[in-house]
Structures are given as C-alpha cells and as structure tokens.
Design an enzyme around this catalytic site. Sequence first.
Site, PDB file in Angstrom:
ATOM      1  CG  HIS A   1       9.995   2.312  -5.419  1.00  0.00           C
ATOM      2  ND1 HIS A   1      10.304   1.957  -6.712  1.00  0.00           N
ATOM      3  CD2 HIS A   1       9.991   1.158  -4.714  1.00  0.00           C
ATOM      4  CE1 HIS A   1      10.473   0.656  -6.774  1.00  0.00           C
ATOM      5  NE2 HIS A   1      10.300   0.141  -5.582  1.00  0.00           N
TER       6      HIS A   1
HETATM    7  C1  T46 Z   1      10.757  -2.812  -6.564  1.00  0.00           C
HETATM    8  C2  T46 Z   1      11.880  -2.941  -7.522  1.00  0.00           C
HETATM    9  C3  T46 Z   1      12.972  -3.842  -7.012  1.00  0.00           C
HETATM   10  C4  T46 Z   1       3.128  -4.289 -12.596  1.00  0.00           C
HETATM   11  O1  T46 Z   1       2.134  -4.119 -13.339  1.00  0.00           O
HETATM   12  N1  T46 Z   1       3.098  -5.260 -11.634  1.00  0.00           N
HETATM   13  C5  T46 Z   1       4.144  -5.499 -10.807  1.00  0.00           C
HETATM   14  O2  T46 Z   1       4.053  -6.390  -9.959  1.00  0.00           O
HETATM   15  C6  T46 Z   1       5.320  -4.692 -10.956  1.00  0.00           C
HETATM   16  C7  T46 Z   1       6.512  -4.911 -10.034  1.00  0.00           C
HETATM   17  C8  T46 Z   1       5.333  -3.726 -11.905  1.00  0.00           C
HETATM   18  N2  T46 Z   1       4.250  -3.536 -12.726  1.00  0.00           N
HETATM   19  C9  T46 Z   1       4.339  -2.510 -13.781  1.00  0.00           C
HETATM   20  C10 T46 Z   1       4.350  -1.077 -13.294  1.00  0.00           C
HETATM   21  C11 T46 Z   1       5.158  -0.371 -14.355  1.00  0.00           C
HETATM   22  O3  T46 Z   1       4.304  -0.011 -15.418  1.00  0.00           O
HETATM   23  O4  T46 Z   1       5.553  -2.690 -14.489  1.00  0.00           O
HETATM   24  C12 T46 Z   1       6.108  -1.447 -14.856  1.00  0.00           C
HETATM   25  C13 T46 Z   1       7.527  -1.294 -14.306  1.00  0.00           C
HETATM   26  O5  T46 Z   1       7.459  -1.215 -12.856  1.00  0.00           O
HETATM   27  P1  T46 Z   1       8.374  -0.193 -12.012  1.00  0.00           P
HETATM   28  O6  T46 Z   1       8.579   1.046 -12.779  1.00  0.00           O
HETATM   29  O7  T46 Z   1       7.761  -0.066 -10.652  1.00  0.00           O
HETATM   30  O8  T46 Z   1       9.739  -1.019 -11.919  1.00  0.00           O
HETATM   31  P2  T46 Z   1      11.029  -0.704 -11.012  1.00  0.00           P
HETATM   32  O9  T46 Z   1      12.137  -1.495 -11.583  1.00  0.00           O
HETATM   33  O10 T46 Z   1      11.249   0.745 -10.841  1.00  0.00           O
HETATM   34  O11 T46 Z   1      10.652  -1.302  -9.550  1.00  0.00           O
HETATM   35  C14 T46 Z   1      10.371  -2.687  -9.410  1.00  0.00           C
HETATM   36  C15 T46 Z   1       9.150  -2.887  -8.496  1.00  0.00           C
HETATM   37  O12 T46 Z   1       8.037  -2.129  -9.004  1.00  0.00           O
HETATM   38  C16 T46 Z   1       9.433  -2.416  -7.092  1.00  0.00           C
HETATM   39  O13 T46 Z   1       8.380  -2.841  -6.243  1.00  0.00           O
HETATM   40  O14 T46 Z   1      10.948  -2.863  -5.361  1.00  0.00           O
HETATM   41  O15 T46 Z   1      11.491  -3.360  -8.834  1.00  0.00           O
END
Ligand code: T46
Length: 136
Positions: A49
């Site tokens: 993303h």
């Molecule tokens: C990014 C990269 C470096 C939350 O509820 N609150 C939060 O602040 C975050 C970051 C995530 N979440 C939840 C949403 C999903 O259910 O945690 C789960 C995993 O998040 P996500 O799939 O977005 O994780 P990544 O590793 O793909 O991305 C994350 C950050 O979301 C993103 O902003 O820049 O790490």
Amino acid sequence: MKFRLLGFEVKGDERGYLTVIEEDKEIPFKIKRVYYIYATLPGVRRGFHAHRCGRQVAVCLSGSCKFLLVDSEARVEVVLDRPTQGLLLDPMIWHEMYDFSPDCVLLVLADHEYVESDYIRNYDEFIAAARSADPS
Ligand code: T46
C-alpha cells in the site's frame, strides 16, 4: 523518491548502548501513533500500500528486513538492519516489507491515526495517482 534514511546517535558506555528519538528532532514530525511488527513468519510479505497523507519512520530495533519502495519514477530496495537508522516514508510511496529475520522487531512511528481511508491498496490506482500528481 521521497524517502530518506535517518541516522540516530549512539550513546554508549561500558554498559552498552542507548539511542533516543524524539518528535520534531530526530523524527521530523509529531508522533501520533506507534506500532511494531514482530514474529513475522518466513516468506511473509506485508504492506502492499501507499499512504495518501501520512508520514512514518520505520526503525528495525532487532534483526533485519527489507522494504521495496515505489513511486512514479523509481523502484528501490532498502535494507533495515540496525536500530540507529530510520526509514522516513513520506506520503505516496508504495511499500512492501519482506525477508524478515526471525528476530526482526520493526518499530513504526506515524504522524497520523490509523484510518483506512489514508491507504491506497490497489497498485494500479496508486501508479495512476502518483503519475497524475507528478507528471514529469
Ligand atoms: C505501514 C506498514 C509499514 C490497526 O488496528 N491499527 C494500526 O495502527 C495498524 C498499523 C494496524 N491495525 C490492524 C489492521 C490489520 O487488521 O492491524 C492489522 C495488520 O495491519 P496491516 O495489514 O495494515 O499491516 P502491514 O504490515 O501490511 O502494514 C503496516 C501498517 O498498516 C502500514 O501503515 O505503512 O505496516
């Protein structure tokens, strides 16, 4: 490309090391949110993303991982493997994280709350938006 590697000072003595990062100093924004990624399973790739407005700094506190960064003009791979270095991610950089070592602890400092509307999760939509913002 709008990423930058930040170097953090090492304060060391006979007991070991200490590094400090503060908002509006080593981190060039006010810190609104902190999260960390750890115990990532082998072969996992995360991210996929860009953020529309949010800025972040990622610091690998332990172990190592890689970032693929993409904007309208370049694709760059960055290795994070030390707690004294931060990856500053400005808005509109597509990022994917991979090759996490088993001991990797990736700390992320963000200037924004968690809001899904700040994410562009479709790569084609991202490229179109990035090119229209920077048509050169
Ligand atoms: C990014 C990269 C470096 C939350 O509820 N609150 C939060 O602040 C975050 C970051 C995530 N979440 C939840 C949403 C999903 O259910 O945690 C789960 C995993 O998040 P996500 O799939 O977005 O994780 P990544 O590793 O793909 O991305 C994350 C950050 O979301 C993103 O902003 O820049 O790490």
